[in-house]
Write an enzyme that holds these catalytic residues in place. Sequence first.
Site, PDB file in Angstrom:
ATOM      1  N   ASP A 197      26.235 -17.404  46.972  1.00  0.00           N
ATOM      2  CA  ASP A 197      24.829 -17.045  46.767  1.00  0.00           C
ATOM      3  C   ASP A 197      24.465 -17.365  45.318  1.00  0.00           C
ATOM      4  O   ASP A 197      25.295 -17.873  44.568  1.00  0.00           O
ATOM      5  CB  ASP A 197      24.581 -15.566  47.115  1.00  0.00           C
ATOM      6  CG  ASP A 197      23.198 -15.362  47.723  1.00  0.00           C
ATOM      7  OD1 ASP A 197      22.212 -15.721  47.063  1.00  0.00           O
ATOM      8  OD2 ASP A 197      23.109 -14.863  48.851  1.00  0.00           O
ATOM      9  N   HIS A 270      19.380 -20.054  47.989  1.00  0.00           N
ATOM     10  CA  HIS A 270      20.421 -19.170  47.435  1.00  0.00           C
ATOM     11  C   HIS A 270      21.598 -19.986  46.900  1.00  0.00           C
ATOM     12  O   HIS A 270      22.763 -19.684  47.186  1.00  0.00           O
ATOM     13  CB  HIS A 270      20.885 -18.165  48.500  1.00  0.00           C
ATOM     14  CG  HIS A 270      19.866 -17.105  48.802  1.00  0.00           C
ATOM     15  ND1 HIS A 270      19.496 -16.147  47.882  1.00  0.00           N
ATOM     16  CD2 HIS A 270      19.124 -16.855  49.913  1.00  0.00           C
ATOM     17  CE1 HIS A 270      18.576 -15.347  48.420  1.00  0.00           C
ATOM     18  NE2 HIS A 270      18.325 -15.755  49.644  1.00  0.00           N
ATOM     19  N   GLU A 334      15.424 -17.686  53.375  1.00  0.00           N
ATOM     20  CA  GLU A 334      14.735 -17.518  52.099  1.00  0.00           C
ATOM     21  C   GLU A 334      14.856 -18.745  51.188  1.00  0.00           C
ATOM     22  O   GLU A 334      15.288 -18.642  50.043  1.00  0.00           O
ATOM     23  CB  GLU A 334      15.301 -16.285  51.375  1.00  0.00           C
ATOM     24  CG  GLU A 334      15.107 -15.008  52.169  1.00  0.00           C
ATOM     25  CD  GLU A 334      15.684 -13.769  51.492  1.00  0.00           C
ATOM     26  OE1 GLU A 334      15.075 -12.702  51.608  1.00  0.00           O
ATOM     27  OE2 GLU A 334      16.760 -13.865  50.859  1.00  0.00           O
TER      28      GLU A 334
HETATM   29  C1  ACM Z   1      18.844 -12.000  54.480  1.00  0.00           C
HETATM   30  O1  ACM Z   1      18.853 -10.774  54.490  1.00  0.00           O
HETATM   31  N1  ACM Z   1      18.222 -12.651  53.511  1.00  0.00           N
HETATM   32  C2  ACM Z   1      19.485 -12.780  55.515  1.00  0.00           C
END
Ligand code: ACM
Length: 764
Positions: A197, A270, A334
């Site tokens: 991440d 991410h 995201e």
């Molecule tokens: C997430 O909670 N962004 C998968």
Amino acid sequence: MRTREALSTLIFICIIHFMAAAQGGSVPKNDLHIIPRPFKTTHITNPFHLNQKTVLLLSGDSIKSDAEVFQQSMHLIAGFSPSIVDKASSNYIQLAIDSSVGAYKEGYVLKVDNKRISITGHDAAGVFYGLQSLIQLVDERGDYLIPGCIIEDHPRFTYRGMHLDVSRHFFSARQIEKWIDVLALYKINTFHWHLTDDQGWRIEIKKYPKLQTISAYRNETLIGHKKELPHVFDGKPYGGYYTQEEVKQVVSYATARHITIIPEIEMPGHALAALAAYPELGCTGGPYQTATFWGIFSDVYCAGNDSTFTFLQNVLDEVLTLFPSKYIHIGGDECPKQRWHICPKCRKRMADENLKDESELQSYFIKRIEKYLNGKGRQIIGWDEILEGGLSPGATVMSWTGESGGIAAANQHHQVVMTPEKYVYLDYYQSLYPEEPLAGGGYLPLSKIYNYEPISAELSPNEAKYIMGVQANAWSEYYENKEKAEYMIFPRLLALAETAWSPKESKNYTDFLSRLRPQYPLLKKLDVHAADVFDEITYAIDKAADGKTLLGLNSTLPQGIIRYTTDGSAPGPNTNVYHTALAVGETEIIKAAVFENGIQYGRVFQKNVLVHKAVGKPVTLSFQPAPNYDPGNASALVNGIEASNAYNDGQWFGFSGVNLEAVIDLGSVQKISSIGTNILKYHWQRMWEPTELSFWTSTDGNNYTKVYSQVDFPVNGINTIKTSLQSTQARYIKVVGVNKGIIPDGEYGAGAKALLLVDEISVY
Ligand code: ACM
Ligand code: ZN
């Protein structure tokens, strides 16, 4: 404060008495404290006395490793373990596989009588799960007297998952193994390891050494919640990663416990930690830095650059050698698109591939990786944003933003794992007590995760088949250490485990709690610091026939008595006993605690109540609140109870893209000296302050006078507005909040409708 252990000793004594009374007869069905609740339990007469001479008799070598894991568990919890033998005539535990046992994979039959225990599994996993049930029976009384019984058991879902983020906070390989033991004990069969991440890359990739030297570390870490501005940092470098040797060891440890590990290599978003080491993989070329705080960052892998795919494929090649799982998680959530929008390489890709927008570019990205992994014999799983721009052909969807992504995917006949944030996210608060340690946000009490049903009523039986199972997600931004992580994960994971395994029809929260409380000594032996707050007081608001708001208090502690005060003093063993809901409007502070045999259990509950003119008065809303932020009745806007920092505490009204427009009828014209309300501003959660908030008064409900207006809401959090009025006479109060509308570019949720959160309109 009573500890859970003292409580279970009490339960244990009761059971022993009960067993003595029940000798020769059948014992009632709930005295087997197994989680998840088995499919079927029959009680027979005499218990088996497990002792140091008890042996393990195996039919077949294929279950030797299951027997060995059992030996290790026994050693840990009992200090001795049965040895494995070839022959025995009494005092033995027999393990065997018989695929004719039930028609169910992972199923088993466990029989206990006074001579022997037998566990017959449909397969090795079944034998293993029979042993896990046995471990829970061994420990519950502490005397190794296993109740005579026949348990026939098998799982409801094939996928029973737990996710852990090790990027935001890192936990050692040994710690992961200890948690894997606990997952196995509760029959979880999938561990989703979130390895990469923005804040750290945690898996050794030999071809890219800078992932170890740069991406695995960050310069410092945010202190406090990400919503608290300005950010404050600890100034200490933080990081770590798992070597490939460690990964192999953890995978083999998990395999021996029938747990599949699904690694997650997050893309295309991410990705800051990877970009910090290899800036040429980003659209701008950097420089980038491993993130030091939590959020969503606009720098992501460049989708127009072929070297991005070369890098990811090389990374995945190494990942595949370590993880034999059918599924590889590729993230997909995201991913902001603003860099792609202006990057010449990304624009060229869109033109060359005939992609109409950045969503289709995301879909292109995922499909390209899927094709690569399919070529290696693997399948992809991704978060539900992989639906954007079109789902890749064989993708499995992990539905986290809600259930709709999972439902859409099931309707397209894709496999689905349900992980909807508001029901299964273990970074939410589990209690509304203000003393709770810092958490991500939201409110997910044990009862709510327990009652989550993964098969949505919107799915037809044919589509319901595509729901493989359910998973709880442990995001570690606020898991500063092992103890905090365990406080957040347990016992909520046990509730999820029961949903994943037990028949829907047999689920019952009270029954679950009666089996949960006796798990605590066992969890303690496993060195797990589970939270112990679920029997504390919760409240509910009701409205009496005469318009009065009523505050109901509840505790699930059996034999618990709630005692309360209204004068601000601490409740004690002799203060008022709570019987029925308390009328709000007569008192300003309610303190309460649960007592059992005169001893206080847990913390003191406190509710401050606003005593004002509008409490219980009729409210009319021009626009409906969004379903997720709708207390269900407009009267909750004037119930005297103010909403808390946990934005889904059931008190906030959230207007999605529409205005707040509330009119309160006080019933008669009267002097008004003050009007107030609260607005929750959490841009990180799409919650925006109004562009204008105004208060209006009227004597007739037709002609209103604007008495107050505000356009600035400086607090990141709850903005409390209270205005003083002079010589105002009114019967009707109108509160108008103009919704921000569409979330601006560069902000979380850009392009989506803003939520306007408001609670408690107070009138004095
Ligand atoms: C997430 O909670 N962004 C998968
Ligand atoms: Zn680009």
